[in-house]
Design a protein around this motif. Structure first.
Motif, PDB file in Angstrom:
ATOM      1  N   UNK A 140       0.863  -1.176   0.000  1.00  0.00           N
ATOM      2  CA  UNK A 140       0.000   0.000   0.000  1.00  0.00           C
ATOM      3  C   UNK A 140       0.903   1.230   0.000  1.00  0.00           C
ATOM      4  N   UNK A 141       0.642   2.154  -0.912  1.00  0.00           N
ATOM      5  CA  UNK A 141       1.423   3.372  -0.979  1.00  0.00           C
ATOM      6  C   UNK A 141       0.634   4.514  -0.363  1.00  0.00           C
ATOM      7  N   UNK A 142       1.293   5.282   0.499  1.00  0.00           N
ATOM      8  CA  UNK A 142       0.704   6.463   1.105  1.00  0.00           C
ATOM      9  C   UNK A 142       1.295   7.702   0.442  1.00  0.00           C
ATOM     10  N   UNK A 143       0.449   8.452  -0.239  1.00  0.00           N
ATOM     11  CA  UNK A 143       0.818   9.719  -0.879  1.00  0.00           C
ATOM     12  C   UNK A 143       0.650  10.797   0.183  1.00  0.00           C
ATOM     13  N   UNK A 144       1.779  11.309   0.703  1.00  0.00           N
ATOM     14  CA  UNK A 144       1.744  12.182   1.876  1.00  0.00           C
ATOM     15  C   UNK A 144       2.641  13.403   1.664  1.00  0.00           C
ATOM     16  N   UNK A 145       2.651  14.291   2.645  1.00  0.00           N
ATOM     17  CA  UNK A 145       3.524  15.464   2.593  1.00  0.00           C
ATOM     18  C   UNK A 145       4.985  15.030   2.685  1.00  0.00           C
ATOM     19  N   UNK A 146       5.793  15.504   1.758  1.00  0.00           N
ATOM     20  CA  UNK A 146       7.200  15.114   1.746  1.00  0.00           C
ATOM     21  C   UNK A 146       7.927  15.578   3.003  1.00  0.00           C
ATOM     22  N   UNK A 147       7.650  16.784   3.444  1.00  0.00           N
ATOM     23  CA  UNK A 147       8.356  17.329   4.602  1.00  0.00           C
ATOM     24  C   UNK A 147       8.040  16.579   5.887  1.00  0.00           C
ATOM     25  N   UNK A 148       6.926  15.818   5.895  1.00  0.00           N
ATOM     26  CA  UNK A 148       6.500  15.121   7.113  1.00  0.00           C
ATOM     27  C   UNK A 148       6.482  13.603   6.914  1.00  0.00           C
ATOM     28  N   UNK A 149       7.057  13.133   5.801  1.00  0.00           N
ATOM     29  CA  UNK A 149       7.026  11.699   5.502  1.00  0.00           C
ATOM     30  C   UNK A 149       7.796  10.892   6.541  1.00  0.00           C
ATOM     31  N   UNK A 150       8.965  11.351   6.947  1.00  0.00           N
ATOM     32  CA  UNK A 150       9.738  10.622   7.947  1.00  0.00           C
ATOM     33  C   UNK A 150       8.989  10.582   9.274  1.00  0.00           C
ATOM     34  N   UNK A 151       8.331  11.676   9.635  1.00  0.00           N
ATOM     35  CA  UNK A 151       7.560  11.711  10.884  1.00  0.00           C
ATOM     36  C   UNK A 151       6.383  10.746  10.819  1.00  0.00           C
ATOM     37  N   UNK A 152       5.724  10.670   9.659  1.00  0.00           N
ATOM     38  CA  UNK A 152       4.616   9.727   9.498  1.00  0.00           C
ATOM     39  C   UNK A 152       5.117   8.288   9.586  1.00  0.00           C
ATOM     40  N   UNK A 153       6.242   8.003   8.946  1.00  0.00           N
ATOM     41  CA  UNK A 153       6.797   6.645   9.010  1.00  0.00           C
ATOM     42  C   UNK A 153       7.144   6.266  10.447  1.00  0.00           C
ATOM     43  N   UNK A 154       7.707   7.204  11.195  1.00  0.00           N
ATOM     44  CA  UNK A 154       8.035   6.917  12.595  1.00  0.00           C
ATOM     45  C   UNK A 154       6.765   6.665  13.407  1.00  0.00           C
ATOM     46  N   UNK A 155       5.724   7.460  13.185  1.00  0.00           N
ATOM     47  CA  UNK A 155       4.469   7.281  13.919  1.00  0.00           C
ATOM     48  C   UNK A 155       3.856   5.919  13.606  1.00  0.00           C
ATOM     49  N   UNK A 156       3.858   5.545  12.343  1.00  0.00           N
ATOM     50  CA  UNK A 156       3.350   4.216  11.986  1.00  0.00           C
ATOM     51  C   UNK A 156       4.182   3.119  12.647  1.00  0.00           C
ATOM     52  N   UNK A 157       5.490   3.334  12.736  1.00  0.00           N
ATOM     53  CA  UNK A 157       6.362   2.354  13.355  1.00  0.00           C
ATOM     54  C   UNK A 157       6.054   2.125  14.827  1.00  0.00           C
ATOM     55  N   UNK A 158       5.582   3.170  15.505  1.00  0.00           N
ATOM     56  CA  UNK A 158       5.210   3.032  16.912  1.00  0.00           C
ATOM     57  C   UNK A 158       4.097   2.010  17.076  1.00  0.00           C
ATOM     58  N   UNK A 159       3.181   1.977  16.090  1.00  0.00           N
ATOM     59  CA  UNK A 159       2.027   1.081  16.174  1.00  0.00           C
ATOM     60  C   UNK A 159       2.292  -0.311  15.587  1.00  0.00           C
ATOM     61  N   UNK A 160       3.457  -0.521  14.998  1.00  0.00           N
ATOM     62  CA  UNK A 160       3.693  -1.765  14.258  1.00  0.00           C
ATOM     63  C   UNK A 160       3.676  -2.978  15.171  1.00  0.00           C
ATOM     64  N   UNK A 161       4.326  -2.906  16.332  1.00  0.00           N
ATOM     65  CA  UNK A 161       4.354  -4.000  17.301  1.00  0.00           C
ATOM     66  C   UNK A 161       4.658  -5.328  16.602  1.00  0.00           C
TER      67      UNK A 161
END
Length: 314
Positions: free
Chosen positions: A67-88
């Motif tokens: 699944x590809x998420x089309x997101x803000x480039x400036x906040x892409x790393x922050x979004x990836x980190x937030x998703x990683x918190x929930x990955x478990x």
């Protein structure tokens, strides 16, 4: 003859969520129903705080086994980190794709037809020679989005008959429709989805079950707790900077968000918006020395969002 316009959105980026649990992983996090995404299809969604406040918004697209998420480039790393918190223990990989894939936006008469999507439903996709295109899932008038290898963008634009658009052209288009542009218009950890049109813009699914912030979002809708709305506005005078307070008579009733030329988005209290639409003494809206006139599009449903009592009906 009018030709559709397109441009590469350099402020957008792609995050890939792959792995056998990718659907169930995102399904428990975001505001829309990820099960609606088929290969090449698209939805619009948001990730919220547990208190129901905005964190990120993005398009989710089926891309083979990811699944590809089309997101803000400036906040892409922050979004990836937030998703990683929930990955478990979820069997997923979360990979920012940096500059490998570009997002191209096309709009104007003939944009959908240029990629074989004339008359299709919002979110419908079509394969390209490399990558794919989809109709913006928010509004039919919004146009198309294409995800394709960055090296192929010039050939794609020339081969599909698009004229070159500027960033101001694109912003005028989205502002005239009332479409927010991520954190330029939605305030991180403050904005509520229903203030910003996510319900009408197909960004919330009310039947999908739990996700982060779902309880607050549902309560806001069913109890009529929304008191402000983000709407397009026409500006007479110098364009106010984002964050400029909007005044009505002697009180502050909202603020300016992003804008270009004489167009902007404005977050306005619903009672002030109703008064401005009705006219009369002390109804004018001002931001600094500039006049603000709300230009509410037909897709924005104000009546259901505010209490029904004298003086607040449209």
């Amino acid at each position: 003859m009018t030709v559709p316009k397109a441009l590469r959105l350099d402020d957008r980026s792609i995050i890939s969520v792959a792995g056998e649990d990718r659907l169930s992983f995102l399904q428990g996090l975001v505001s829309n129903d990820v099960r609606q995404v088929t290969d090449g299809g698209a939805i619009y969604a948001a990730l919220l705080t547990p208190q129901g406040k905005y964190l990120f918004d993005f398009f989710i697209v089926g891309a083979g086994d990811a699944l590809w998420l089309d997101c803000e480039a400036a906040r892409a790393e922050a979004l990836a980190r937030r998703l990683g918190i929930y990955r478990l223990r979820a069997r997923v990989t979360i990979t920012p794709m940096a500059d490998a894939i570009s997002v191209v936006a096309g709009f104007g008469t003939g944009a959908a037809a240029a990629v074989g999507l004339a008359g299709a439903d919002p979110g419908t996709a079509a394969a390209l020679s490399s990558g794919f295109a989809f109709l913006d899932p928010r509004l039919p008038a919004a146009g198309i989005r294409c995800l394709l290898p960055s090296t192929d963008v010039p050939t794609f634009l020339a081969g599909h008959g698009f004229g070159q658009a500027s960033r101001d052209d694109f912003d005028r288009h989205r502002l005239s429709l009332g479409l927010p542009d991520g954190s330029r218009d939605l305030i991180v950890e403050r904005s509520l989805l229903l203030e910003c049109g996510f319900d009408e813009l197909n960004g919330v699914n009310w039947n999908k079950g739990c996700y982060v912030g779902q309880e607050v979002t549902a309560r806001s809708k069913h109890r009529g707790l929304i008191r402000k709305r983000l709407v397009p506005a026409r500006i007479t005078g110098p364009l106010p900077a984002p964050g400029t307070p909007i005044r009505q008579a002697e009180r502050t009733v909202g603020e300016i968000r992003s804008g270009v030329d004489g167009l902007a988005l404005a977050l306005l209290q619903l009672d002030a918006l109703a008064l401005a639409q009705d006219g009369g003494p002390d109804s004018e809206l001002w931001a600094g020395e500039s006049r603000v006139r709300a230009d509410v599009p037909t897709w924005v449903h104000l009546v259901a969002d505010r209490p029904q009592h004298p003086g607040l009906s449209r």
